[in-house]
Design an enzyme around this catalytic site. Sequence first.
Site, PDB file in Angstrom:
ATOM      1  N   ASP A 155       0.877  -1.159   0.000  1.00  0.00           N
ATOM      2  CA  ASP A 155       0.000   0.000   0.000  1.00  0.00           C
ATOM      3  C   ASP A 155       0.917   1.212   0.000  1.00  0.00           C
ATOM      4  OD1 ASP A 155      -1.584   2.189   0.638  1.00  0.00           O
ATOM      5  OD2 ASP A 155      -2.777   1.120   2.124  1.00  0.00           O
ATOM      6  N   VAL A 156       0.893   2.007  -1.071  1.00  0.00           N
ATOM      7  CA  VAL A 156       1.872   3.088  -1.220  1.00  0.00           C
ATOM      8  C   VAL A 156       1.688   4.193  -0.184  1.00  0.00           C
ATOM      9  CG1 VAL A 156       2.165   2.593  -3.671  1.00  0.00           C
ATOM     10  CG2 VAL A 156       0.530   4.370  -2.941  1.00  0.00           C
TER      11      VAL A 156
ATOM     12  N   VAL B 115      -8.130   5.502 -20.606  1.00  0.00           N
ATOM     13  CA  VAL B 115      -7.802   4.094 -20.794  1.00  0.00           C
ATOM     14  C   VAL B 115      -8.971   3.269 -20.262  1.00  0.00           C
ATOM     15  CG1 VAL B 115      -6.129   2.265 -20.347  1.00  0.00           C
ATOM     16  CG2 VAL B 115      -5.359   4.643 -20.501  1.00  0.00           C
TER      17      VAL B 115
ATOM     18  N   SER C 240      -0.699  11.619 -15.847  1.00  0.00           N
ATOM     19  CA  SER C 240      -1.935  11.703 -16.624  1.00  0.00           C
ATOM     20  C   SER C 240      -1.865  12.927 -17.510  1.00  0.00           C
ATOM     21  CB  SER C 240      -3.142  11.821 -15.691  1.00  0.00           C
ATOM     22  OG  SER C 240      -4.317  12.174 -16.404  1.00  0.00           O
TER      23      SER C 240
ATOM     24  N   LYS D  72      -2.195  14.805  -9.899  1.00  0.00           N
ATOM     25  CA  LYS D  72      -1.360  14.357 -11.014  1.00  0.00           C
ATOM     26  C   LYS D  72      -0.451  15.474 -11.517  1.00  0.00           C
ATOM     27  CE  LYS D  72      -2.448   9.995 -11.519  1.00  0.00           C
ATOM     28  NZ  LYS D  72      -1.434   8.930 -11.409  1.00  0.00           N
TER      29      LYS D  72
ATOM     30  N   ASN E  99       2.766   3.153 -10.607  1.00  0.00           N
ATOM     31  CA  ASN E  99       1.508   3.102 -11.330  1.00  0.00           C
ATOM     32  C   ASN E  99       0.290   3.219 -10.410  1.00  0.00           C
ATOM     33  OD1 ASN E  99      -0.307   2.231 -13.701  1.00  0.00           O
ATOM     34  ND2 ASN E  99      -0.692   0.629 -12.189  1.00  0.00           N
TER      35      ASN E  99
ATOM     36  N   THR F 193     -10.275   1.090 -18.160  1.00  0.00           N
ATOM     37  CA  THR F 193     -10.026   0.407 -16.899  1.00  0.00           C
ATOM     38  C   THR F 193     -11.203   0.658 -15.956  1.00  0.00           C
ATOM     39  OG1 THR F 193      -8.946   2.321 -15.867  1.00  0.00           O
ATOM     40  CG2 THR F 193      -7.547   0.839 -17.161  1.00  0.00           C
TER      41      THR F 193
ATOM     42  N   TYR G 198      -8.151  14.761  -8.576  1.00  0.00           N
ATOM     43  CA  TYR G 198      -7.264  13.856  -9.294  1.00  0.00           C
ATOM     44  C   TYR G 198      -6.287  14.652 -10.158  1.00  0.00           C
ATOM     45  CZ  TYR G 198      -5.888  10.380 -12.838  1.00  0.00           C
ATOM     46  OH  TYR G 198      -5.178   9.582 -13.692  1.00  0.00           O
TER      47      TYR G 198
END
Length: 241
Positions: free
Chosen positions: A54-55, A172, A126, A143, A77, A174, A139
Amino acid sequence: MSINGKTILITGANRGIGRALVDEALRRGAKRVYAGTRQPLAHPDDRVTPLRLDVTSAAQTQAAASQIGSLDILINNAGIALYDDLSDRAVLERHLAVNLFGTYGVTQAFLPLLTRSRGAIVNNVSLMALAPLPLTPAYAISKAAAFNLTQSLRALLAGQGVRVHAVLTGPVDTDMTRGFEVPKATPEAVARAIFDGVENGEEDIFPDPMSRAVAGGWYSGVAKALERENAALVQPGSAAA
């Protein structure tokens, strides 16, 4: 830098772009792929070593670093993206904890290994680092900060032989973009383009049709020129803190 024979760590490796990066690294002949995930992960290829990572956890990050003896490429990532309107500070802080400070913490933990190998750092930021989408401003802010971190590390680590790449992805297909109805690249195509960019030595990698449409303007623009001009001010031998 060829991927063949290299040891690679990928965070957020359990789904989407992360999972595609693991598979693409194996396809290109990576010797060892450390797959960092928050939950347990099983993989059929014995070249893949799962890591609980877990970063946002300094303890897990340090524990992961202690398990790895050598490393050629770190791919940051792991990320989070939530819809918001900047009315809740906690949402912004959550994005910064993962997308900025998570990337910073993992990078610092593995930097000694990357310096030793004269390796590479790949930060999946991003296209929103360049221009925000108002549907996901927290977000985009995180980024943009992560992109600036990437550029700063690039200048500071160049004298130590560590290359630092930014990946400026467009939409993308996902879980993160589910419900966002626009043309999207596949994770597999993006993973291929990311490794192509690393192997070709591209500082900033634009891995999908939407991002490639702005790549020429970015590389020839004033912001990139200013980055290079400022980077030249770094004294030889300077290191990241």
